[in-house]
Motif scaffolding. Structure first.
Motif, PDB file in Angstrom:
ATOM      1  N   GLU A 111       0.837  -1.209   0.000  1.00  0.00           N
ATOM      2  CA  GLU A 111       0.000   0.000   0.000  1.00  0.00           C
ATOM      3  C   GLU A 111       0.871   1.258   0.000  1.00  0.00           C
ATOM      4  OE1 GLU A 111      -4.086  -1.731   1.990  1.00  0.00           O
ATOM      5  OE2 GLU A 111      -2.576  -0.837   3.298  1.00  0.00           O
ATOM      6  N   PRO A 138       9.115   2.582  11.210  1.00  0.00           N
ATOM      7  CA  PRO A 138       8.515   3.693  10.455  1.00  0.00           C
ATOM      8  C   PRO A 138       9.547   4.755  10.090  1.00  0.00           C
ATOM      9  CG  PRO A 138       7.192   3.170  12.394  1.00  0.00           C
ATOM     10  CD  PRO A 138       8.487   2.410  12.526  1.00  0.00           C
ATOM     11  N   LEU A 139      10.574   4.895  10.928  1.00  0.00           N
ATOM     12  CA  LEU A 139      11.591   5.903  10.627  1.00  0.00           C
ATOM     13  C   LEU A 139      12.434   5.491   9.425  1.00  0.00           C
ATOM     14  CD1 LEU A 139      12.697   6.831  14.243  1.00  0.00           C
ATOM     15  CD2 LEU A 139      11.380   8.230  12.657  1.00  0.00           C
ATOM     16  N   THR A 182      10.059   5.778   6.261  1.00  0.00           N
ATOM     17  CA  THR A 182       9.826   7.140   5.773  1.00  0.00           C
ATOM     18  C   THR A 182      11.102   7.720   5.165  1.00  0.00           C
ATOM     19  OG1 THR A 182      10.101   7.886   8.066  1.00  0.00           O
ATOM     20  CG2 THR A 182       7.858   7.745   7.234  1.00  0.00           C
ATOM     21  N   PHE A 192      11.186   6.396   1.726  1.00  0.00           N
ATOM     22  CA  PHE A 192      10.227   7.147   0.911  1.00  0.00           C
ATOM     23  C   PHE A 192      10.848   8.455   0.436  1.00  0.00           C
ATOM     24  CE2 PHE A 192       6.728  10.428   1.146  1.00  0.00           C
ATOM     25  CZ  PHE A 192       6.249  10.187  -0.120  1.00  0.00           C
ATOM     26  N   ALA A 193      11.571   9.127   1.339  1.00  0.00           N
ATOM     27  CA  ALA A 193      12.180  10.410   0.996  1.00  0.00           C
ATOM     28  C   ALA A 193      13.444  10.235   0.166  1.00  0.00           C
ATOM     29  CB  ALA A 193      12.501  11.182   2.279  1.00  0.00           C
ATOM     30  N   PHE A 246       7.188   3.725   3.439  1.00  0.00           N
ATOM     31  CA  PHE A 246       5.959   4.309   4.013  1.00  0.00           C
ATOM     32  C   PHE A 246       5.765   5.676   3.385  1.00  0.00           C
ATOM     33  CE2 PHE A 246       4.755   3.031   8.653  1.00  0.00           C
ATOM     34  CZ  PHE A 246       3.889   2.082   8.158  1.00  0.00           C
ATOM     35  N   SER A 247       4.686   5.843   2.685  1.00  0.00           N
ATOM     36  CA  SER A 247       4.492   7.095   1.955  1.00  0.00           C
ATOM     37  C   SER A 247       3.228   7.802   2.427  1.00  0.00           C
ATOM     38  CB  SER A 247       4.361   6.781   0.465  1.00  0.00           C
ATOM     39  OG  SER A 247       3.166   6.050   0.250  1.00  0.00           O
ATOM     40  N   TYR A 248       3.031   9.027   1.931  1.00  0.00           N
ATOM     41  CA  TYR A 248       1.762   9.709   2.175  1.00  0.00           C
ATOM     42  C   TYR A 248       0.603   8.827   1.741  1.00  0.00           C
ATOM     43  CZ  TYR A 248       4.473  14.006   2.737  1.00  0.00           C
ATOM     44  OH  TYR A 248       5.356  14.943   3.161  1.00  0.00           O
ATOM     45  N   TYR A 292       0.363   5.658   1.766  1.00  0.00           N
ATOM     46  CA  TYR A 292       0.052   4.617   2.742  1.00  0.00           C
ATOM     47  C   TYR A 292      -0.974   5.145   3.748  1.00  0.00           C
ATOM     48  CZ  TYR A 292       0.128   1.198   6.374  1.00  0.00           C
ATOM     49  OH  TYR A 292      -0.286   0.254   7.278  1.00  0.00           O
ATOM     50  N   VAL A 293      -0.720   6.353   4.243  1.00  0.00           N
ATOM     51  CA  VAL A 293      -1.652   6.947   5.213  1.00  0.00           C
ATOM     52  C   VAL A 293      -3.008   7.194   4.552  1.00  0.00           C
ATOM     53  CG1 VAL A 293      -2.081   8.911   6.748  1.00  0.00           C
ATOM     54  CG2 VAL A 293       0.249   8.006   6.489  1.00  0.00           C
ATOM     55  N   ARG A 294      -2.965   7.749   3.330  1.00  0.00           N
ATOM     56  CA  ARG A 294      -4.232   8.058   2.648  1.00  0.00           C
ATOM     57  C   ARG A 294      -5.072   6.793   2.446  1.00  0.00           C
ATOM     58  NH1 ARG A 294      -5.909   7.303  -2.032  1.00  0.00           N
ATOM     59  NH2 ARG A 294      -3.867   6.818  -2.933  1.00  0.00           N
ATOM     60  N   ASN A 310      -5.069   3.974   3.964  1.00  0.00           N
ATOM     61  CA  ASN A 310      -5.576   3.341   5.174  1.00  0.00           C
ATOM     62  C   ASN A 310      -6.467   4.248   6.006  1.00  0.00           C
ATOM     63  OD1 ASN A 310      -4.674   0.562   5.252  1.00  0.00           O
ATOM     64  ND2 ASN A 310      -2.689   1.528   4.887  1.00  0.00           N
ATOM     65  N   ASP A 353      10.355   2.813  17.646  1.00  0.00           N
ATOM     66  CA  ASP A 353      11.802   2.887  17.477  1.00  0.00           C
ATOM     67  C   ASP A 353      12.476   3.339  18.768  1.00  0.00           C
ATOM     68  OD1 ASP A 353      12.825   2.299  14.687  1.00  0.00           O
ATOM     69  OD2 ASP A 353      11.084   3.530  14.235  1.00  0.00           O
ATOM     70  N   THR A 399      -3.480   4.599  11.525  1.00  0.00           N
ATOM     71  CA  THR A 399      -4.047   5.399  10.437  1.00  0.00           C
ATOM     72  C   THR A 399      -5.569   5.473  10.551  1.00  0.00           C
ATOM     73  OG1 THR A 399      -3.857   3.421   9.039  1.00  0.00           O
ATOM     74  CG2 THR A 399      -2.190   5.123   8.747  1.00  0.00           C
ATOM     75  N   ARG A 420      -9.471  -3.749  12.876  1.00  0.00           N
ATOM     76  CA  ARG A 420      -8.015  -3.660  12.933  1.00  0.00           C
ATOM     77  C   ARG A 420      -7.498  -3.832  14.353  1.00  0.00           C
ATOM     78  NH1 ARG A 420      -6.857   1.400   8.749  1.00  0.00           N
ATOM     79  NH2 ARG A 420      -7.653   0.365   6.885  1.00  0.00           N
ATOM     80  N   PHE A 475      -1.085   7.954  13.382  1.00  0.00           N
ATOM     81  CA  PHE A 475      -0.133   8.109  12.264  1.00  0.00           C
ATOM     82  C   PHE A 475      -0.781   9.006  11.236  1.00  0.00           C
ATOM     83  CE2 PHE A 475       2.928   4.307  11.400  1.00  0.00           C
ATOM     84  CZ  PHE A 475       3.909   4.958  12.122  1.00  0.00           C
ATOM     85  N   TYR A 509      -0.463  12.117   7.919  1.00  0.00           N
ATOM     86  CA  TYR A 509       0.378  12.593   6.816  1.00  0.00           C
ATOM     87  C   TYR A 509       1.592  13.328   7.376  1.00  0.00           C
ATOM     88  CZ  TYR A 509      -3.614  11.709   3.737  1.00  0.00           C
ATOM     89  OH  TYR A 509      -4.634  11.120   3.047  1.00  0.00           O
ATOM     90  N   TYR A 543       3.199  12.809  10.052  1.00  0.00           N
ATOM     91  CA  TYR A 543       4.244  11.896  10.513  1.00  0.00           C
ATOM     92  C   TYR A 543       5.192  11.567   9.363  1.00  0.00           C
ATOM     93  CZ  TYR A 543       6.881   8.024  12.276  1.00  0.00           C
ATOM     94  OH  TYR A 543       7.932   7.233  12.636  1.00  0.00           O
ATOM     95  N   VAL A 544       4.606  11.258   8.218  1.00  0.00           N
ATOM     96  CA  VAL A 544       5.430  10.929   7.043  1.00  0.00           C
ATOM     97  C   VAL A 544       6.246  12.151   6.621  1.00  0.00           C
ATOM     98  CG1 VAL A 544       5.405  10.144   4.641  1.00  0.00           C
ATOM     99  CG2 VAL A 544       3.797   9.160   6.295  1.00  0.00           C
ATOM    100  N   ALA A 556      10.161  12.254   6.543  1.00  0.00           N
ATOM    101  CA  ALA A 556      10.740  12.222   5.201  1.00  0.00           C
ATOM    102  C   ALA A 556      11.638  13.441   4.994  1.00  0.00           C
ATOM    103  CB  ALA A 556       9.637  12.180   4.145  1.00  0.00           C
TER     104      ALA A 556
END
Lengths: 404, 404
Positions: A275, A305-306, A309, A312-313, A391-393, A395-397, A399, B225, B309, B320, B391, B393, B395-396, B400
């Protein structure tokens, strides 16, 4: 988004397997959401299931029916029939009975599978109403339709087709899978169905499946969430011209190896379709004391997650990888022996940034769509590989909007 | 974003504690990034440190110096001095020596702490150049400046101040903390500094800190983390008029309880400031066999990107939560005994959605900024609480863009 996935492959037919799809209207969009698979008489069938304690009603039914020489699979997408209590169990059994009535088998010869939203009642009447149409559609050439019918948040259908030679005779192996989220399979992927026309006894088939799954579906993670509905099925019709595959034979080695290859390709396709994924992370942990330790280190990186992300960047933030290795719970780790690489670029050596490392070299690797993180622990000989994604934007969108 | 955090509290002075801040220019923005804390002679000092194997150079130095009756803390933000190998260790020692020279103590009486980017060389010359200014600024009233100087991705300074009565005499306890990301403390938060003018022996002080930390900083998670630099310090100057606190006394109970309260408030402030947080998730696990099991279930929910999310979206996607409970690894869980609540709304009972549940009731709870998820396992008497956040946007985005 999806990472570097090619077109859906041409799928050969598997002798003794027929597939039928139909639109029951479980989701609001008009698309096939029912798949039935018929196996020839005398087929053997192996399966692995989620270890989630809240396993869905269909998983419980499929587990029980596996002992009754299954002839049919019944799969629906759009509704997981999980967290549905007693009603969910009745619905799963009712859908099996409905297929049995149309197909002319007994209800316990049907293995049911569901995938989709958790906690909604299964629209069993819609499913039952669509079954005659699915049976009318049965054909050995429906693999592409089948791969599409089981999709939920997947952005592309996932299939693998290959032919191996068993004592000079061709044996076909086809696999399809679905899954993009709630992916940290434990014993099986979200849903994976593999069929072959090889002839092989059930206990050997189960062994091949378990081995294949362990090194493939059980080595991938999108989000660390193990589904309530994970299941993997391996069907063998025995309809090819090849002789039976027996234990300790060369044929067994060839067959088991091919099953593992198919499992790995399907598992990798799931990660490529993770996702919101924009990058594929291949995490290789070498020189660990044992496989368990290697998997733990690999999954700690894969779940961070760190780290995700940063990928992703496209940021070579190797400090986050180092921190993940450090918190993975490996006892008595000698950090001076740990080496970490991004592809071939050594980033960590002697407990800190490698002398030879430059941000430019790290950045160049991170600009790629597919990146291998290699961790050498300097403790032993074991090695394991974990596949994951960033993990991208999106992914959040995806979910945050899943149920809207 | 931050969830419902009030203003920075008025901080009382703690007799025997002086704080000084300065701008060393570690980050590009012009703000104080150095904090020094001086303890009166005869103070006792306790500390807990990260269990990350790659613990930072200053953590290693602070651990060693804890045995030498520390008199000074030296904290910098903007650079973690982690993953910096031999040079990092030399830099940490050099900064201690520099403060010792200005302050007139020995280098091993200084506990150093660093927080910020991992893997960059510590700009030790900039730090050393700023130390005289920090010493000149020393004052017992600098708690607010101190709380700001240790911030990195924090959006607000975090402080707690309280007074307790020990045998009729007032004893002050102040705490400050920083942390918003790389938060799943193990033994300590990112950085927390607590000071009191109580008189108490070091081993009792250490005991109070360990107990307090276990039920506070070790029960929160933003992203799972664990940092390379986590540390928590508890200083006791003995400068109040109250008599010494001894083991098994009523005073000890009062004091230990107050330390726990301060730890919990600081820990909660960190979660309220979790990177990108829009909601506070309070996860209470009841009726578990033991504390360890309760923490495991709580953290599995707290770490689930799918749960987080859904909370961001304000979606009562209880499936979930159920899936997370199911995959938490509790052996022989009887899912028919599990109950799950959103605040007072029962969502799961008898293995599925509670009969009484309505989406409207669930939605109403999810619209709140602060939500309690209660899981009753029906297995025993143990209970634990985990704090976490959603979590988003942001956060990402924050993670990022962290190094850009």
């Amino acid at each position: 988004m999806a990472v570097g996935q090619g077109d859906f492959p041409e799928m050969l037919e598997v002798a003794g397997i027929q597939l039928g799809t139909a639109c029951a209207g479980i989701k609001q969009t008009v698309r096939d959401d029912i798949l039935i698979i018929q196996m020839a008489d005398h087929s053997t069938c192996a399966a692995v299931f989620t270890r989630n304690a809240f396993c869905a009603a269909p998983v419980q039914v499929a587990k029980a029916n596996l002992a009754h020489a299954p002839r049919w699979l019944l799969i629906n997408s759009g509704n997981a029939n999980a967290g549905t209590g007693t009603q969910g169990m009745q619905d799963a059994l009712a859908s099996c009975a409905a297929l049995a009535a149309v197909a002319g088998c007994t209800a316990n010869q049907v293995l049911p599978f569901s995938t989709g939203v958790i906690g909604q009642p299964l629209p069993v009447e819609k499913i039952n109403a669509a079954l005659p149409s699915a049976v009318n559609n049965l054909s050995p050439g429906n693999w592409d339709k089948a791969a599409k019918a089981i999709m939920t948040t997947d952005t592309f259908p996932k299939g693998v087709s290959k032919v191996i030679s068993i004592e000079g005779k061709p044996v076909a192996i086809n696999g399809i899978a679905k899954g993009a989220g709630m992916i940290q399979p434990n014993m099986a992927t979200m849903l994976g169905f593999i069929a072959t026309d090889a002839k092989i006894k059930q206990h050997l088939l189960q062994e091949c499946l378990a081995q294949g799954v362990e090194q493939s579906f059980n080595r991938i993670t999108v989000d660390g969430d193990t589904s309530t509905n994970d299941a993997g099925v391996l069907m063998a019709t025995g309809c090819s011209a090849a002789p039976e595959i027996t234990r300790n034979s060369e044929s067994y080695m060839i067959f088991a190896d091919a099953i593992m290859t198919v499992c790995k390709k399907l598992a990798e396709a799931i990660i490529r379709d993770g996702e919101g994924a924009t990058k594929l992370m291949r995490i290789v942990v070498e020189q660990s004391l044992n496989d368990e330790e290697a998997v733990r280190v690999g999954k700690t990186i894969a779940h961070s997650p760190l780290v995700k992300t940063a990928f992703f960047a496209g940021d070579p933030n190797w400090g986050r990888i180092l921190a993940a290795v450090g918190r993975s719970g490996v006892e008595n780790m000698d950090i001076d022996k740990v080496q970490i690489f991004l592809d071939d670029v050594c980033i960590v050596k002697n407990g800190g940034r490698a002398d030879t490392y430059t941000e430019e070299a790290g950045q160049q690797v991170m600009n790629q769509e597919e990146i291998t993180v290699t961790v050498k622990l300097g403790r032993g000989e074991a090695c394991q590989e974990i596949l994951s994604c960033d993990f991208s934007y999106d992914y959040v969108r995806i979910n945050a909007e899943y149920r809207t």
